[in-house]
Design a protein around this motif. Structure first.
Motif, PDB file in Angstrom:
ATOM      1  N   ASN A 139       0.864  -1.183   0.000  1.00 47.81           N
ATOM      2  CA  ASN A 139       0.000   0.000   0.000  1.00 47.81           C
ATOM      3  C   ASN A 139       0.892   1.221   0.000  1.00 47.81           C
ATOM      4  O   ASN A 139       1.991   1.191   0.548  1.00 47.81           O
ATOM      5  CB  ASN A 139      -0.848   0.020   1.276  1.00 47.81           C
ATOM      6  N   GLN A 140       0.435   2.291  -0.645  1.00 46.30           N
ATOM      7  CA  GLN A 140       1.155   3.553  -0.433  1.00 46.30           C
ATOM      8  C   GLN A 140       0.190   4.696  -0.202  1.00 46.30           C
ATOM      9  O   GLN A 140      -0.900   4.743  -0.755  1.00 46.30           O
ATOM     10  CB  GLN A 140       2.146   3.848  -1.562  1.00 46.30           C
ATOM     11  N   TRP A 141       0.632   5.581   0.696  1.00 46.27           N
ATOM     12  CA  TRP A 141      -0.098   6.819   0.984  1.00 46.27           C
ATOM     13  C   TRP A 141       0.583   7.895   0.150  1.00 46.27           C
ATOM     14  O   TRP A 141       1.787   8.136   0.313  1.00 46.27           O
ATOM     15  CB  TRP A 141       0.005   7.184   2.464  1.00 46.27           C
ATOM     16  N   CYS A 142      -0.147   8.517  -0.742  1.00 46.26           N
ATOM     17  CA  CYS A 142       0.512   9.516  -1.585  1.00 46.26           C
ATOM     18  C   CYS A 142      -0.504  10.471  -2.205  1.00 46.26           C
ATOM     19  O   CYS A 142      -1.689  10.422  -1.906  1.00 46.26           O
ATOM     20  CB  CYS A 142       1.327   8.826  -2.674  1.00 46.26           C
ATOM     21  N   ASN A 143       0.017  11.342  -3.046  1.00 40.84           N
ATOM     22  CA  ASN A 143      -0.827  12.236  -3.839  1.00 40.84           C
ATOM     23  C   ASN A 143      -0.846  11.728  -5.269  1.00 40.84           C
ATOM     24  O   ASN A 143       0.089  11.059  -5.706  1.00 40.84           O
ATOM     25  CB  ASN A 143      -0.268  13.665  -3.789  1.00 40.84           C
ATOM     26  N   VAL A 144      -1.908  12.016  -6.000  1.00 38.26           N
ATOM     27  CA  VAL A 144      -1.947  11.753  -7.430  1.00 38.26           C
ATOM     28  C   VAL A 144      -2.517  12.968  -8.139  1.00 38.26           C
ATOM     29  O   VAL A 144      -3.194  13.795  -7.516  1.00 38.26           O
ATOM     30  CB  VAL A 144      -2.771  10.493  -7.796  1.00 38.26           C
ATOM     31  N   VAL A 145      -2.212  13.059  -9.427  1.00 34.81           N
ATOM     32  CA  VAL A 145      -2.684  14.200 -10.222  1.00 34.81           C
ATOM     33  C   VAL A 145      -3.498  13.696 -11.406  1.00 34.81           C
ATOM     34  O   VAL A 145      -3.049  12.820 -12.150  1.00 34.81           O
ATOM     35  CB  VAL A 145      -1.486  15.050 -10.718  1.00 34.81           C
ATOM     36  N   ARG A 146      -4.698  14.198 -11.531  1.00 32.17           N
ATOM     37  CA  ARG A 146      -5.538  13.915 -12.707  1.00 32.17           C
ATOM     38  C   ARG A 146      -6.089  15.242 -13.191  1.00 32.17           C
ATOM     39  O   ARG A 146      -6.862  15.883 -12.472  1.00 32.17           O
ATOM     40  CB  ARG A 146      -6.682  12.963 -12.349  1.00 32.17           C
ATOM     41  N   TRP A 147      -5.678  15.628 -14.401  1.00 30.75           N
ATOM     42  CA  TRP A 147      -6.034  16.955 -14.889  1.00 30.75           C
ATOM     43  C   TRP A 147      -7.457  16.961 -15.432  1.00 30.75           C
ATOM     44  O   TRP A 147      -7.694  16.921 -16.621  1.00 30.75           O
ATOM     45  CB  TRP A 147      -5.011  17.419 -15.933  1.00 30.75           C
TER      46      TRP A 147
ATOM     47  N   ARG B 208     -13.820  16.823  -6.353  1.00 27.61           N
ATOM     48  CA  ARG B 208     -13.107  16.661  -7.609  1.00 27.61           C
ATOM     49  C   ARG B 208     -12.002  17.705  -7.696  1.00 27.61           C
ATOM     50  O   ARG B 208     -12.260  18.850  -8.035  1.00 27.61           O
ATOM     51  CB  ARG B 208     -14.046  16.768  -8.812  1.00 27.61           C
ATOM     52  N   SER B 209     -10.789  17.297  -7.329  1.00 25.80           N
ATOM     53  CA  SER B 209      -9.659  18.217  -7.397  1.00 25.80           C
ATOM     54  C   SER B 209      -8.586  17.588  -8.286  1.00 25.80           C
ATOM     55  O   SER B 209      -8.573  16.380  -8.499  1.00 25.80           O
ATOM     56  CB  SER B 209      -9.107  18.495  -5.998  1.00 25.80           C
ATOM     57  N   ARG B 210      -7.717  18.437  -8.818  1.00 18.75           N
ATOM     58  CA  ARG B 210      -6.738  17.928  -9.778  1.00 18.75           C
ATOM     59  C   ARG B 210      -5.590  17.192  -9.106  1.00 18.75           C
ATOM     60  O   ARG B 210      -4.943  16.351  -9.703  1.00 18.75           O
ATOM     61  CB  ARG B 210      -6.230  19.086 -10.636  1.00 18.75           C
ATOM     62  N   GLU B 211      -5.326  17.547  -7.887  1.00 18.00           N
ATOM     63  CA  GLU B 211      -4.388  16.767  -7.082  1.00 18.00           C
ATOM     64  C   GLU B 211      -5.161  16.333  -5.848  1.00 18.00           C
ATOM     65  O   GLU B 211      -5.925  17.116  -5.292  1.00 18.00           O
ATOM     66  CB  GLU B 211      -3.184  17.621  -6.665  1.00 18.00           C
ATOM     67  N   PHE B 212      -5.011  15.088  -5.461  1.00 18.60           N
ATOM     68  CA  PHE B 212      -5.646  14.677  -4.217  1.00 18.60           C
ATOM     69  C   PHE B 212      -4.782  13.659  -3.486  1.00 18.60           C
ATOM     70  O   PHE B 212      -3.813  13.131  -4.037  1.00 18.60           O
ATOM     71  CB  PHE B 212      -7.072  14.149  -4.462  1.00 18.60           C
ATOM     72  N   LEU B 213      -5.117  13.442  -2.225  1.00 18.72           N
ATOM     73  CA  LEU B 213      -4.404  12.454  -1.420  1.00 18.72           C
ATOM     74  C   LEU B 213      -5.217  11.167  -1.417  1.00 18.72           C
ATOM     75  O   LEU B 213      -6.445  11.208  -1.438  1.00 18.72           O
ATOM     76  CB  LEU B 213      -4.238  12.957   0.020  1.00 18.72           C
ATOM     77  N   TRP B 214      -4.525  10.062  -1.378  1.00 16.08           N
ATOM     78  CA  TRP B 214      -5.204   8.772  -1.273  1.00 16.08           C
ATOM     79  C   TRP B 214      -4.266   7.742  -0.696  1.00 16.08           C
ATOM     80  O   TRP B 214      -3.079   8.020  -0.455  1.00 16.08           O
ATOM     81  CB  TRP B 214      -5.786   8.325  -2.626  1.00 16.08           C
ATOM     82  N   GLN B 215      -4.818   6.564  -0.461  1.00 13.17           N
ATOM     83  CA  GLN B 215      -3.985   5.383  -0.308  1.00 13.17           C
ATOM     84  C   GLN B 215      -4.306   4.519  -1.501  1.00 13.17           C
ATOM     85  O   GLN B 215      -5.457   4.462  -1.938  1.00 13.17           O
ATOM     86  CB  GLN B 215      -4.215   4.682   1.034  1.00 13.17           C
ATOM     87  N   GLU B 216      -3.297   3.874  -2.061  1.00 11.39           N
ATOM     88  CA  GLU B 216      -3.577   2.902  -3.116  1.00 11.39           C
ATOM     89  C   GLU B 216      -2.949   1.589  -2.717  1.00 11.39           C
ATOM     90  O   GLU B 216      -1.762   1.499  -2.440  1.00 11.39           O
ATOM     91  CB  GLU B 216      -3.115   3.378  -4.495  1.00 11.39           C
ATOM     92  N   GLY B 217      -3.789   0.571  -2.644  1.00 13.17           N
ATOM     93  CA  GLY B 217      -3.324  -0.764  -2.301  1.00 13.17           C
ATOM     94  C   GLY B 217      -3.216  -1.579  -3.572  1.00 13.17           C
ATOM     95  O   GLY B 217      -4.088  -1.496  -4.443  1.00 13.17           O
ATOM     96  N   HIS B 218      -2.137  -2.334  -3.683  1.00 15.16           N
ATOM     97  CA  HIS B 218      -1.922  -3.192  -4.857  1.00 15.16           C
ATOM     98  C   HIS B 218      -1.418  -4.534  -4.347  1.00 15.16           C
ATOM     99  O   HIS B 218      -0.345  -4.592  -3.749  1.00 15.16           O
ATOM    100  CB  HIS B 218      -0.883  -2.566  -5.791  1.00 15.16           C
ATOM    101  N   THR B 219      -2.193  -5.572  -4.590  1.00 17.06           N
ATOM    102  CA  THR B 219      -1.843  -6.867  -4.009  1.00 17.06           C
ATOM    103  C   THR B 219      -1.860  -7.964  -5.068  1.00 17.06           C
ATOM    104  O   THR B 219      -2.567  -7.855  -6.078  1.00 17.06           O
ATOM    105  CB  THR B 219      -2.824  -7.232  -2.874  1.00 17.06           C
ATOM    106  N   ALA B 220      -1.069  -8.998  -4.818  1.00 16.21           N
ATOM    107  CA  ALA B 220      -1.001 -10.136  -5.752  1.00 16.21           C
ATOM    108  C   ALA B 220      -1.079 -11.434  -4.961  1.00 16.21           C
ATOM    109  O   ALA B 220      -0.451 -11.569  -3.903  1.00 16.21           O
ATOM    110  CB  ALA B 220       0.302 -10.073  -6.541  1.00 16.21           C
ATOM    111  N   PHE B 221      -1.870 -12.368  -5.474  1.00 17.01           N
ATOM    112  CA  PHE B 221      -2.113 -13.651  -4.794  1.00 17.01           C
ATOM    113  C   PHE B 221      -1.912 -14.814  -5.758  1.00 17.01           C
ATOM    114  O   PHE B 221      -1.979 -14.645  -6.973  1.00 17.01           O
ATOM    115  CB  PHE B 221      -3.571 -13.703  -4.299  1.00 17.01           C
TER     116      PHE B 221
END
Ligand code: 87F
Length: 514
Positions: A162-170, A180-193
């Motif tokens: 998982n990472q806690w970060c900012n992302v940009v979507r114009w 709806r903002s162009r930069e926002f904070l999130w967590q994104e989890g990415h897992t593999a099984f």
């Protein structure tokens, strides 16, 4: 906006009692909102996020300053979610913000539709970069090459990051703070099984955490369900969601999503492993995220004409203690009692502060803290001091009560719990009152014009969903499926789709959305 907090905004005589003069105070000080939630929702929202000191506007459209009052809400939710995913053995990591064009385009299909929203860095100083660099809009293409490298055998699985970060979507459609903002904070989890079963189970475990964030922390009711094929994340196998609803606008809003990606990305990025039998196999992947949008949903659901209304569980300060000195009274005694109250509450884990500023009247402070949505206000005046009690005033329903000093902690804790519960049950009632079950196109249009959250039997055909979009498009935006709820009402044999008249396969929520 700074004018709103201008010094000298001295509502009424300093130290005087302002009881019963609240309206006057507001007028004099310029505190209070000029827009009403039920009359002018959009303006009300823009005003409340600024006056409540959550947001400051910025000179780049779609970008906003998150002030401490907002950031602390994010941190409280983060603390909860981070601890929960660690219990699930998910680990945090951090991948770079920048994406090389090759990597971004590796996975053309999923990026294609999103391409216009990708922001690029093309210069350093005055010179053009040899190769432009993208700013992450999401991190699949950034992370998965490393998953391919790190996963070799079944013992390397599951890989859960998982990472806690900012992302940009114009984005180009109308930006809205948090929502709806162009930069926002999130967590994104990415897992593999190794197996689909494990991936399926995690999708729901994460979705349950998202439900808890909304319902237990933000006191916002949500509907758990599955996105339609048209509305799911195109790169994945299926998308689950928690959907919220804003009664004032009659719009649904996607609260957070938990996707099962299947093996689509594993194929593209060659994320293979040797299974227990020594055969080559492909991993099963999930990805999931919630964003600072959560805060916007909470503001829209609970806020009122006096400003923000914060649920106690996420309020940085849960209790504000305000001294109410009176002409000849023992001012120092009152100030000491306020300080002692804060100390007692703080020591028992309740987040309390006192507002000792002597350039504002008590009445001004009441309005100020109401605007900021503080769950509970404690007033201490000469009478309270004499009676060894404090006066408490709830933000959610304005109820006032006196509580004896010697049961302070216990009673305050009780009231805070009640506020949390009450905000949720009021929001739930309001949401439920908006749900309209429809069986025909006519009923559907009628419900739509009444800003209802529509639950309708559907044939589950993409063409029909597209035609509903087409038939409802206009200024207000088209109607789409919000989700098909996990909790499905009974669907009697012979029920027909509200839009196509074909046999219905499931119940689905429909509406305009954010
Ligand atoms: C915008 C630009 C480029 C959404 C985008 O939901 C790519 C994308 O892939 C993009 N906007 N998406 C979908 C994101 C899917 C997925 N990513 C990880 C999530 C959860 C977290």
């Amino acid at each position: 906006m700074a004018g709103k907090e201008a010094k000298g905004a001295d509502g009424g005589a300093k130290g005087g009692s302002n009881k019963g003069k609240k309206k006057e105070v507001k007028k004099e000080t310029g505190l209070g909102l000029t827009n009403k939630k039920d009359e002018n929702f959009g303006e009300w929202y823009s005003e409340v996020v600024v006056s409540g000191e959550m947001i400051e506007y910025y000179d780049i459209s779609g970008c906003y300053v998150l002030r401490p009052w907002a950031m602390s809400i994010w941190e409280i939710m983060q603390e909860f979610f981070d601890a929960e995913i660690k219990k699930m053995k998910i680990k945090n990591c951090y991948f770079p913000l920048f994406v090389s064009p090759g990597v971004l385009e590796k996975e053309k299909d999923h990026v294609e539709g999103f391409a216009p929203e990708v922001a690029w860095v093309t210069k350093s100083g005055k010179s053009d970069l040899e190769v432009p660099i993208a700013i992450r809009p999401t991190s699949e293409t950034v992370m998965y090459p490393y998953y391919s490298k790190w996963i070799r055998g079944h013992r390397d699985l599951p890989l859960r990051l998982n990472q806690w970060c900012n992302v940009v979507r114009w984005e180009f459609s109308n930006p809205t703070p948090f929502i709806r903002s162009r930069e926002f904070l999130w967590q994104e989890g990415h897992t593999a099984f190794a197996t689909k079963e494990e991936a399926d189970a995690e999708v729901l475990d994460i979705l349950e955490l998202y439900r808890r964030i909304y319902e237990e922390f933000l006191a916002v009711p949500v509907i758990k369900g599955k996105k339609s094929e048209l509305e799911k994340f195109a790169g994945g196998l299926y998308t689950t969601t928690v959907e919220a609803f804003i009664p004032n606008t009659g719009r649904g809003i996607q609260g957070a999503t938990s996707h099962c990606l299947g093996q689509n990305f594993a194929k593209m990025f060659e994320i293979n492993f040797e299974n227990e039998k020594g055969e080559k196999a492909m991993v099963w992947q999930n990805s999931w995220a919630y964003t600072t949008r959560t805060i916007g949903v909470m503001i829209m659901v609970h806020g009122d004409d006096k400003g923000l209304v914060l649920p106690p569980k996420v309020a940085a300060t849960q209790v504000i203690v305000i001294p109410v000195p009176y002409k000849d009274a023992d001012t120092q005694g009152i100030l000491d009692a306020c300080a002692a109250t804060v100390k007692t509450l703080s020591e028992s884990g309740i987040r309390a502060e006192a507002d000792f500023r002597d350039n504002y009247s008590p009445g001004w402070k009441y309005s100020h803290w109401e605007m900021k949505g503080i769950p509970l206000r404690i007033e201490i005046g000469p009478k309270d001091l004499a009676n060894k009690q404090v006066r408490v005033v709830r933000r959610d329903n304005s109820a006032k009560s006196d509580i004896p000093m010697d049961s302070l902690v216990e009673k305050v804790r009780e009231v805070l719990d009640e506020i949390q519960q009450n905000l949720f049950s009021v929001a739930k009632q309001k949401k439920e009152a908006c749900i309209k079950v429809v069986k025909t196109w006519e009923e559907f249009l009628e419900a739509l014009s009444q800003k209802k959250l529509i639950l309708a039997p559907w044939c589950d055909e993409e063409e029909v969903e597209k035609s509903v979009k087409e038939r409802t498009k206009g200024e207000m935006g088209a109607v789409k499926t919000l989700c098909s709820p996990f909790d499905q009402p009974e669907l009697p044999e012979g029920t027909l789709c509200f839009a196509s008249g074909k046999p219905a396969k499931k119940w689905s929520y429909w509406g305009r959305s954010y």
